[in-house]
Design a protein around this motif. Sequence first.
Motif, PDB file in Angstrom:
ATOM      1  N   LEU A 139       0.836  -1.194   0.000  1.00  0.00           N
ATOM      2  CA  LEU A 139       0.000   0.000   0.000  1.00  0.00           C
ATOM      3  C   LEU A 139       0.876   1.251   0.000  1.00  0.00           C
ATOM      4  O   LEU A 139       0.577   2.233  -0.671  1.00  0.00           O
ATOM      5  CB  LEU A 139      -0.906  -0.036   1.241  1.00  0.00           C
ATOM      6  CG  LEU A 139      -1.839   1.140   1.452  1.00  0.00           C
ATOM      7  CD1 LEU A 139      -2.746   1.336   0.254  1.00  0.00           C
ATOM      8  CD2 LEU A 139      -2.673   0.919   2.715  1.00  0.00           C
ATOM      9  N   ASP A 140       1.946   1.169   0.743  1.00  0.00           N
ATOM     10  CA  ASP A 140       2.861   2.298   0.834  1.00  0.00           C
ATOM     11  C   ASP A 140       3.422   2.687  -0.533  1.00  0.00           C
ATOM     12  O   ASP A 140       3.461   3.866  -0.887  1.00  0.00           O
ATOM     13  CB  ASP A 140       4.012   1.918   1.772  1.00  0.00           C
ATOM     14  CG  ASP A 140       4.468   3.104   2.587  1.00  0.00           C
ATOM     15  OD1 ASP A 140       3.624   3.644   3.328  1.00  0.00           O
ATOM     16  OD2 ASP A 140       5.633   3.496   2.457  1.00  0.00           O
ATOM     17  N   GLU A 141       3.818   1.699  -1.290  1.00  0.00           N
ATOM     18  CA  GLU A 141       4.359   1.967  -2.628  1.00  0.00           C
ATOM     19  C   GLU A 141       3.291   2.593  -3.519  1.00  0.00           C
ATOM     20  O   GLU A 141       3.569   3.506  -4.291  1.00  0.00           O
ATOM     21  CB  GLU A 141       4.854   0.657  -3.266  1.00  0.00           C
ATOM     22  CG  GLU A 141       6.117   0.116  -2.625  1.00  0.00           C
ATOM     23  CD  GLU A 141       6.380  -1.342  -2.989  1.00  0.00           C
ATOM     24  OE1 GLU A 141       7.525  -1.781  -2.774  1.00  0.00           O
ATOM     25  OE2 GLU A 141       5.464  -2.035  -3.461  1.00  0.00           O
ATOM     26  N   LEU A 142       2.085   2.080  -3.385  1.00  0.00           N
ATOM     27  CA  LEU A 142       1.000   2.608  -4.207  1.00  0.00           C
ATOM     28  C   LEU A 142       0.721   4.077  -3.890  1.00  0.00           C
ATOM     29  O   LEU A 142       0.558   4.900  -4.790  1.00  0.00           O
ATOM     30  CB  LEU A 142      -0.270   1.782  -3.987  1.00  0.00           C
ATOM     31  CG  LEU A 142      -1.448   2.160  -4.884  1.00  0.00           C
ATOM     32  CD1 LEU A 142      -1.177   1.751  -6.325  1.00  0.00           C
ATOM     33  CD2 LEU A 142      -2.738   1.513  -4.398  1.00  0.00           C
ATOM     34  N   ILE A 143       0.701   4.404  -2.616  1.00  0.00           N
ATOM     35  CA  ILE A 143       0.463   5.794  -2.213  1.00  0.00           C
ATOM     36  C   ILE A 143       1.563   6.695  -2.763  1.00  0.00           C
ATOM     37  O   ILE A 143       1.300   7.776  -3.292  1.00  0.00           O
ATOM     38  CB  ILE A 143       0.398   5.930  -0.680  1.00  0.00           C
ATOM     39  CG1 ILE A 143      -0.761   5.116  -0.118  1.00  0.00           C
ATOM     40  CG2 ILE A 143       0.250   7.398  -0.263  1.00  0.00           C
ATOM     41  CD1 ILE A 143      -0.707   4.930   1.390  1.00  0.00           C
ATOM     42  N   ASP A 144       2.806   6.236  -2.642  1.00  0.00           N
ATOM     43  CA  ASP A 144       3.922   7.045  -3.134  1.00  0.00           C
ATOM     44  C   ASP A 144       3.822   7.253  -4.633  1.00  0.00           C
ATOM     45  O   ASP A 144       4.224   8.284  -5.153  1.00  0.00           O
ATOM     46  CB  ASP A 144       5.258   6.367  -2.793  1.00  0.00           C
ATOM     47  CG  ASP A 144       5.554   6.467  -1.299  1.00  0.00           C
ATOM     48  OD1 ASP A 144       4.876   7.280  -0.620  1.00  0.00           O
ATOM     49  OD2 ASP A 144       6.433   5.742  -0.813  1.00  0.00           O
ATOM     50  N   GLU A 145       3.257   6.268  -5.312  1.00  0.00           N
ATOM     51  CA  GLU A 145       3.214   6.364  -6.767  1.00  0.00           C
ATOM     52  C   GLU A 145       2.074   7.236  -7.289  1.00  0.00           C
ATOM     53  O   GLU A 145       2.269   8.028  -8.197  1.00  0.00           O
ATOM     54  CB  GLU A 145       3.095   4.963  -7.359  1.00  0.00           C
ATOM     55  CG  GLU A 145       3.238   5.004  -8.862  1.00  0.00           C
ATOM     56  CD  GLU A 145       3.520   3.635  -9.450  1.00  0.00           C
ATOM     57  OE1 GLU A 145       3.902   2.729  -8.690  1.00  0.00           O
ATOM     58  OE2 GLU A 145       3.346   3.503 -10.660  1.00  0.00           O
ATOM     59  N   VAL A 146       0.880   7.080  -6.713  1.00  0.00           N
ATOM     60  CA  VAL A 146      -0.262   7.814  -7.295  1.00  0.00           C
ATOM     61  C   VAL A 146      -0.830   8.897  -6.378  1.00  0.00           C
ATOM     62  O   VAL A 146      -1.692   9.674  -6.790  1.00  0.00           O
ATOM     63  CB  VAL A 146      -1.393   6.850  -7.714  1.00  0.00           C
ATOM     64  CG1 VAL A 146      -0.871   5.824  -8.700  1.00  0.00           C
ATOM     65  CG2 VAL A 146      -2.007   6.165  -6.502  1.00  0.00           C
ATOM     66  N   GLY A 147      -0.374   8.940  -5.143  1.00  0.00           N
ATOM     67  CA  GLY A 147      -0.850   9.967  -4.221  1.00  0.00           C
ATOM     68  C   GLY A 147      -2.003   9.488  -3.355  1.00  0.00           C
ATOM     69  O   GLY A 147      -2.780   8.613  -3.744  1.00  0.00           O
TER      70      GLY A 147
END
Length: 572
Positions: A410-418
Amino acid sequence: MVEWLLFETKPSCLQNWNKLEQQSMVPNFLVNAFLEVLKSVFSLDFENRLRFEQPRNEEFGDFATSIALILAKELKRNPREIAESIVQNLKLDSNLVEKISIDGPGFINIKLSKNFFALELDRMFQVGEDFGKGNKGLGQKVNVEYVSANPTGLLHLGHGRNACIGDSIATLYQWLGYDVTREYYFNNAGRQMQNLARSIFARYRQILGDNDYPFPEDGYHGDYIKEIANEIAEKFGKTYYEEIPENIDFCKTYGEKWCFEKIRSTLEKLNIHHDVFFNEDSLYKDGKIEDVINILREKGLVYDKDGAVWLALSKLGLSEDRVIVKSTGEPTYRLPDIAYHREKFLRNFDLIVDVLGSDHIATVPDVLAGLKALGFDTSKVKVVFHQFVTLTENGVQVKMSKRSGRSYTLDELIDEVGADVVRFFFVMRSVSSHLEFDLNLAREQSEKNPVFYLQYAHARICSIFDTAKERGIEFNPKVTTECISKPEEINLIKLQRRFPEVVEVSAEKFEPQILADYLYDVATAFHTFYHECRIIGSEEPILSARFKLAKVTQRILRNGLKILGVSAPTRM
RNA sequence: GCGCCACUAGCUCAGUUGGAUAGAGCAUCAGCCUUCUAAGCUGAGGGUCACAGGUUCGAGUCCUGUGUGGCGCGCCA
């Protein structure tokens, strides 16, 4: 079948929600006029049965009721005839109603006047910044438990959906006046923690040169385990090298803390904060586990067999008895879950919401049956099951394998798309539907991306007010809005009127998606209005009337996005 | 084998308690910026609501059966 009825029904505290009252967008004068006729002409008390719907086809007006069709059955009379006598006797203010007609088999269609909508705009404007808030829940307490991921790893996308759904539901209930507690059940006892400890310890040994040290068969394979082990090795060297319970335990404590910090920081990025982190191990320390066994034993619902302790679920309407304490002495998940929910009941919540992934469906009946046996009213519990998330990129599914440990966090996803995109995407499908998370769309910074579309509408409104200020244009809130006449204006007002009800329905159905869809419609209606109707440059009273229209839209978008945890930028 | 959930336009999904002519976005095609943000608007095409029965004035919606897919059915959580 009995098992499912336990939790498929609507929670008890919501059953009082008056069906009629809930149709808050139906004007009272209309409802009262109909009730009056039904009483005086037919001697019928229809208080809870009279319903209005909003016809899909605009030709049929703003509201319609099939009351004549329903009565036709009961009175064994021609529905159109009944409709005629209703309409003839209706006492309606011609200032508010433009047209009333009988169509089709006996529908009564009502078209409200422009004047009515103008008055509504003034009313909504006067409500102020909190437009959309309700008071249904005043004096009642709700507990919403969500995320509740074990501190044995990082949050993955499924947790993300759970988190966003849970947090939005919690906020929805806050908006209705409930006293809401956001809770995270911290599963820090039991075997999975041992597993974490042994996984870390094994990696720690390997890092320190013991290459042959065996990795646990069902251990956690993720890279983060190595990260944790590395940290321990760097900080403490060989201090915990020896394979003794104390050292394994150290790995457990260290790992739990490490994972908890990661989980918290990920949730922080989504602006999700829990009020209570309920530790599973406290149930053991405080003797709650024992309490539950003892009470159930006294009721004759617990027995010993094959060295294990069983819960007699077959006596509670379920098909099979289940083990609650294994022959090893360790409880199965059921026991602490029952004990935990017992604590929730003892904390006097009127509504207890659990947000769970659909893979937990089978576990819930056991727990609820146990609680029922303990004498609690399980109709206070609502379990929200959400379906899984799949990630797609360029039309292809991105594999998310937990076993290999290479899952997309989830962390990577947040960093990628906001964070805004993550929060919106995770609630824009209904809870019970599978959610396809389209990475291409999520990365898109254009109108194709619904998040930007919504935010843009808000920013656009803010920009209008900024420009007006710069040019010294002021609007007069006291101007009445009777001048409103364009279809784009009326259409926007119609949508605006629905907002409070949409908040209620979203909460009642535990479906943030309903709100998300609605906001999209509001944004569309505003963009259309914006294109068709100029604000700055118009003469009074049009100027001020349209300012109000924009103001109410701005509040709806801001408040709605806030409930979904999405920011409402003033500039883009 | 049993249970739960899903099945609606090429794709992703909406569709209140049964209502009138089936909805949106994306994709495709055609238009609209000397104006308050074109991150916007307007229009067009696109459907056997998985299938078969049933209930009734009326079914995408309710009932039964069938098919397909997902998830679950442990002394794991």
